[in-house]
Design a protein around this motif. Structure first.
Motif, PDB file in Angstrom:
ATOM      1  N   GLY A  30     -16.803 -73.530  64.079  1.00  0.00           N
ATOM      2  CA  GLY A  30     -16.235 -74.011  62.818  1.00  0.00           C
ATOM      3  C   GLY A  30     -17.292 -73.996  61.734  1.00  0.00           C
ATOM      4  O   GLY A  30     -18.462 -73.701  61.998  1.00  0.00           O
ATOM      5  N   ARG A  31     -16.866 -74.320  60.530  1.00  0.00           N
ATOM      6  CA  ARG A  31     -17.854 -74.318  59.440  1.00  0.00           C
ATOM      7  C   ARG A  31     -17.400 -75.220  58.299  1.00  0.00           C
ATOM      8  O   ARG A  31     -16.212 -75.514  58.149  1.00  0.00           O
ATOM      9  N   PHE A  32     -18.386 -75.659  57.513  1.00  0.00           N
ATOM     10  CA  PHE A  32     -18.124 -76.359  56.264  1.00  0.00           C
ATOM     11  C   PHE A  32     -18.785 -75.497  55.204  1.00  0.00           C
ATOM     12  O   PHE A  32     -19.936 -75.093  55.358  1.00  0.00           O
ATOM     13  N   ALA A  33     -18.023 -75.171  54.146  1.00  0.00           N
ATOM     14  CA  ALA A  33     -18.506 -74.160  53.198  1.00  0.00           C
ATOM     15  C   ALA A  33     -18.456 -74.672  51.754  1.00  0.00           C
ATOM     16  O   ALA A  33     -17.639 -74.222  50.957  1.00  0.00           O
ATOM     17  N   PRO A  34     -19.313 -75.635  51.428  1.00  0.00           N
ATOM     18  CA  PRO A  34     -19.232 -76.214  50.079  1.00  0.00           C
ATOM     19  C   PRO A  34     -19.749 -75.270  49.000  1.00  0.00           C
ATOM     20  O   PRO A  34     -20.686 -74.504  49.219  1.00  0.00           O
ATOM     21  N   SER A  35     -19.116 -75.337  47.833  1.00  0.00           N
ATOM     22  CA  SER A  35     -19.658 -74.659  46.654  1.00  0.00           C
ATOM     23  C   SER A  35     -20.624 -75.651  46.015  1.00  0.00           C
ATOM     24  O   SER A  35     -20.254 -76.802  45.781  1.00  0.00           O
ATOM     25  N   PRO A  36     -21.854 -75.223  45.738  1.00  0.00           N
ATOM     26  CA  PRO A  36     -22.839 -76.191  45.215  1.00  0.00           C
ATOM     27  C   PRO A  36     -22.672 -76.424  43.714  1.00  0.00           C
ATOM     28  O   PRO A  36     -23.520 -76.069  42.909  1.00  0.00           O
ATOM     29  N   ILE A  66     -23.458 -72.368  52.293  1.00  0.00           N
ATOM     30  CA  ILE A  66     -23.463 -72.737  50.876  1.00  0.00           C
ATOM     31  C   ILE A  66     -22.826 -71.599  50.094  1.00  0.00           C
ATOM     32  O   ILE A  66     -23.347 -70.479  50.065  1.00  0.00           O
ATOM     33  N   GLU A  67     -21.703 -71.881  49.449  1.00  0.00           N
ATOM     34  CA  GLU A  67     -20.935 -70.819  48.775  1.00  0.00           C
ATOM     35  C   GLU A  67     -21.344 -70.740  47.301  1.00  0.00           C
ATOM     36  O   GLU A  67     -20.622 -71.193  46.401  1.00  0.00           O
ATOM     37  N   ASP A  68     -22.518 -70.153  47.107  1.00  0.00           N
ATOM     38  CA  ASP A  68     -23.057 -70.027  45.752  1.00  0.00           C
ATOM     39  C   ASP A  68     -22.883 -68.603  45.237  1.00  0.00           C
ATOM     40  O   ASP A  68     -23.689 -68.104  44.472  1.00  0.00           O
ATOM     41  N   THR A 206     -16.112 -61.810  44.586  1.00  0.00           N
ATOM     42  CA  THR A 206     -15.248 -62.995  44.476  1.00  0.00           C
ATOM     43  C   THR A 206     -15.263 -63.817  45.766  1.00  0.00           C
ATOM     44  O   THR A 206     -15.588 -63.301  46.848  1.00  0.00           O
ATOM     45  N   TYR A 207     -14.860 -65.060  45.611  1.00  0.00           N
ATOM     46  CA  TYR A 207     -14.751 -65.980  46.745  1.00  0.00           C
ATOM     47  C   TYR A 207     -13.916 -65.360  47.875  1.00  0.00           C
ATOM     48  O   TYR A 207     -14.293 -65.443  49.049  1.00  0.00           O
ATOM     49  N   GLN A 208     -12.766 -64.732  47.511  1.00  0.00           N
ATOM     50  CA  GLN A 208     -11.852 -64.221  48.553  1.00  0.00           C
ATOM     51  C   GLN A 208     -12.573 -63.263  49.504  1.00  0.00           C
ATOM     52  O   GLN A 208     -12.408 -63.334  50.716  1.00  0.00           O
ATOM     53  N   ALA A 210     -15.990 -62.768  49.836  1.00  0.00           N
ATOM     54  CA  ALA A 210     -17.187 -63.332  50.475  1.00  0.00           C
ATOM     55  C   ALA A 210     -16.805 -64.213  51.670  1.00  0.00           C
ATOM     56  O   ALA A 210     -17.416 -64.130  52.744  1.00  0.00           O
ATOM     57  N   VAL A 211     -15.770 -65.034  51.488  1.00  0.00           N
ATOM     58  CA  VAL A 211     -15.407 -65.977  52.546  1.00  0.00           C
ATOM     59  C   VAL A 211     -14.903 -65.227  53.795  1.00  0.00           C
ATOM     60  O   VAL A 211     -15.213 -65.599  54.936  1.00  0.00           O
ATOM     61  N   VAL A 212     -14.169 -64.146  53.560  1.00  0.00           N
ATOM     62  CA  VAL A 212     -13.617 -63.379  54.688  1.00  0.00           C
ATOM     63  C   VAL A 212     -14.745 -62.655  55.443  1.00  0.00           C
ATOM     64  O   VAL A 212     -14.787 -62.660  56.680  1.00  0.00           O
ATOM     65  N   VAL A 224     -11.310 -75.323  58.989  1.00  0.00           N
ATOM     66  CA  VAL A 224     -10.752 -76.630  58.637  1.00  0.00           C
ATOM     67  C   VAL A 224     -11.255 -76.915  57.223  1.00  0.00           C
ATOM     68  O   VAL A 224     -12.464 -77.008  56.997  1.00  0.00           O
ATOM     69  N   ARG A 225     -10.357 -76.993  56.266  1.00  0.00           N
ATOM     70  CA  ARG A 225     -10.772 -77.138  54.868  1.00  0.00           C
ATOM     71  C   ARG A 225      -9.683 -77.853  54.089  1.00  0.00           C
ATOM     72  O   ARG A 225      -8.614 -78.166  54.631  1.00  0.00           O
ATOM     73  N   GLY A 226      -9.907 -78.080  52.799  1.00  0.00           N
ATOM     74  CA  GLY A 226      -8.965 -78.852  51.983  1.00  0.00           C
ATOM     75  C   GLY A 226      -7.697 -78.063  51.671  1.00  0.00           C
ATOM     76  O   GLY A 226      -7.704 -76.836  51.596  1.00  0.00           O
ATOM     77  N   ASP A 228      -6.218 -77.695  49.000  1.00  0.00           N
ATOM     78  CA  ASP A 228      -6.244 -76.931  47.738  1.00  0.00           C
ATOM     79  C   ASP A 228      -6.486 -75.445  48.011  1.00  0.00           C
ATOM     80  O   ASP A 228      -6.206 -74.606  47.150  1.00  0.00           O
ATOM     81  N   LEU A 229      -6.990 -75.115  49.201  1.00  0.00           N
ATOM     82  CA  LEU A 229      -7.288 -73.715  49.506  1.00  0.00           C
ATOM     83  C   LEU A 229      -6.159 -73.013  50.263  1.00  0.00           C
ATOM     84  O   LEU A 229      -6.252 -71.824  50.557  1.00  0.00           O
ATOM     85  N   LEU A 230      -5.084 -73.769  50.536  1.00  0.00           N
ATOM     86  CA  LEU A 230      -3.972 -73.192  51.310  1.00  0.00           C
ATOM     87  C   LEU A 230      -3.454 -71.902  50.661  1.00  0.00           C
ATOM     88  O   LEU A 230      -3.189 -70.910  51.343  1.00  0.00           O
TER      89      LEU A 230
HETATM   90  N1  GLU Z   1     -16.363 -73.084  48.806  1.00  0.00           N
HETATM   91  C1  GLU Z   1     -15.016 -73.583  48.841  1.00  0.00           C
HETATM   92  C2  GLU Z   1     -14.968 -74.942  48.176  1.00  0.00           C
HETATM   93  O1  GLU Z   1     -15.966 -75.622  48.107  1.00  0.00           O
HETATM   94  C3  GLU Z   1     -14.509 -73.750  50.243  1.00  0.00           C
HETATM   95  C4  GLU Z   1     -14.183 -72.460  50.849  1.00  0.00           C
HETATM   96  C5  GLU Z   1     -13.551 -72.521  52.228  1.00  0.00           C
HETATM   97  O2  GLU Z   1     -13.688 -73.513  52.940  1.00  0.00           O
HETATM   98  O3  GLU Z   1     -12.935 -71.529  52.580  1.00  0.00           O
HETATM   99  O4  GLU Z   1     -13.902 -75.319  47.707  1.00  0.00           O
END
Ligand code: GLU
Length: 320
Positions: A30-36, A66-68, A206-208, A210-212, A224-226, A228-230
């Motif tokens: 799993g991972r946590f991927a915060p944007s700083p 870290i999603e910078d 773009t985020y789309q 990079a994340v993939v 597992v994420r918020g 808002d990203l659904l």
């Molecule tokens: N970096 C995104 C954010 O902080 C999360 C991306 C993800 O979990 O897919 O909202």
């Protein structure tokens, strides 16, 4: 502003989870991927805690990325603040954190793969031009609304260099997936999104995309994420299919909102998690646990004992 803490929906609380990614017997990652863009607040801490607990409850690995990649939104030093907050909360990771800003070559490789498959094209439309084209088609547009790209540059055969790059969606692009909390989801990407941007004209990935690429290269099995990203998930699954990647399991957690019903964020001036004392850390963790539908336990026990207790609770509630 006092955050509201709606709990997880009962379907998920009672939980009978079939972990599709586990069926292939891949070890859980799993991972946590915060944007700083700022320090963690209650909303992002709840996401971090939820993904950490899910990983630990599956005896899996938990990574931090870290999603910078969106460099203009990145706040210098926010990455370190976030890592310090995670450490103070006992949410330790298993591998060296990754920074997207150092991984451009990997994303470019994926762009090249899509070029070779003839799946992308150059686009010179500005937002204003897209709005104009949509208005001509009689579509009314609210301010800040995400625009469904009408395909203006699709057949123009513009060069890929120095232009924005969009993916060419197939005629039928209905994407279905099962979210572990919200159940079956479907999205028709042509109707709801249109050909979307993978690399901007200024070269930013773009985020789309990079994340993939990262979730694939880091062998992530469970996202597992918020919540808002659904609405990004169908796009990401389509990219996974286009690049020949496997699709992980998805669980979108409920958002923490403020009194005005807005998602906590830097824009809504959410209060950063205070790690200046062990008491404030424990309060924050209990608030995050409460938001995730877990019991709040008296503060005072060691944080690692508390996390073990919550892992046990998570396992009993959500995993069969
Ligand atoms: N970096 C995104 C954010 O902080 C999360 C991306 C993800 O979990 O897919 O909202």
């Amino acid at each position: 502003m006092s955050p509201m803490t709606s709990s997880l929906n009962p379907q998920f609380n009672q939980g009978t989870r079939s972990d599709e990614a586990q069926k292939g017997h891949k070890p859980y990652r799993g991972r946590f991927a915060p944007s700083p863009t700022g320090p963690l607040h209650l909303g992002s801490l709840a996401t971090a805690l939820g993904s950490w607990l899910d990983a630990r409850a599956h005896d899996g690995a938990w990574l931090v990325r870290i999603e910078d990649v969106d460099t203009p939104r990145t706040v210098p030093g926010a990455d370190q603040l976030i890592l310090n907050q995670l450490i103070a909360c006992g949410l330790e990771w298993d591998e060296e954190p990754a920074w997207q800003s150092q991984r451009f070559a990997l994303y470019q490789k994926a762009v090249d793969q899509l070029i070779a498959k003839g799946l992308i094209y150059g686009c010179l439309c500005s937002r204003k031009q897209i709005e104009g084209a949509l208005q001509e088609q009689g579509v009314s547009i609210a301010p800040n609304q995400e625009l469904i790209y009408p395909g203006t540059c699709r057949e123009r055969k513009l060069p890929i260099q120095n232009h924005a790059v969009r993916i060419r969606l197939p005629q039928d692009c209905q994407i279905g997936f099962t979210d572990q909390r919200l159940g079956n989801q479907t999205e028709d990407l042509n109707l709801q999104v249109g050909d979307f941007v993978l690399r901007r004209a200024d070269g930013l990935i773009t985020y789309q995309l990079a994340v993939v690429v990262d979730d694939h290269l880091q062998e992530i099995t469970h996202i597992v994420r918020g919540e808002d990203l659904l609405s990004n998930t169908a796009r990401q699954i389509h990219l996974q299919h286009s690049l020949g990647y496997q699709t992980p399991s998805y669980l979108h957690l409920p958002l923490v909102t403020n009194d005005a019903g807005e998602k906590l964020s830097k824009q809504t001036r959410a209060t950063p998690i205070d790690i200046s004392s062990s008491q404030s850390v424990r309060t924050a963790l209990n608030n995050a646990a409460n938001h995730l539908g877990l019991q709040t336990d008296p503060v005072g026990r060691s944080i690692s004992d508390w996390l073990s207790q919550k892992t046990k609770e998570w396992r009993e509630r959500h995993i069969v």
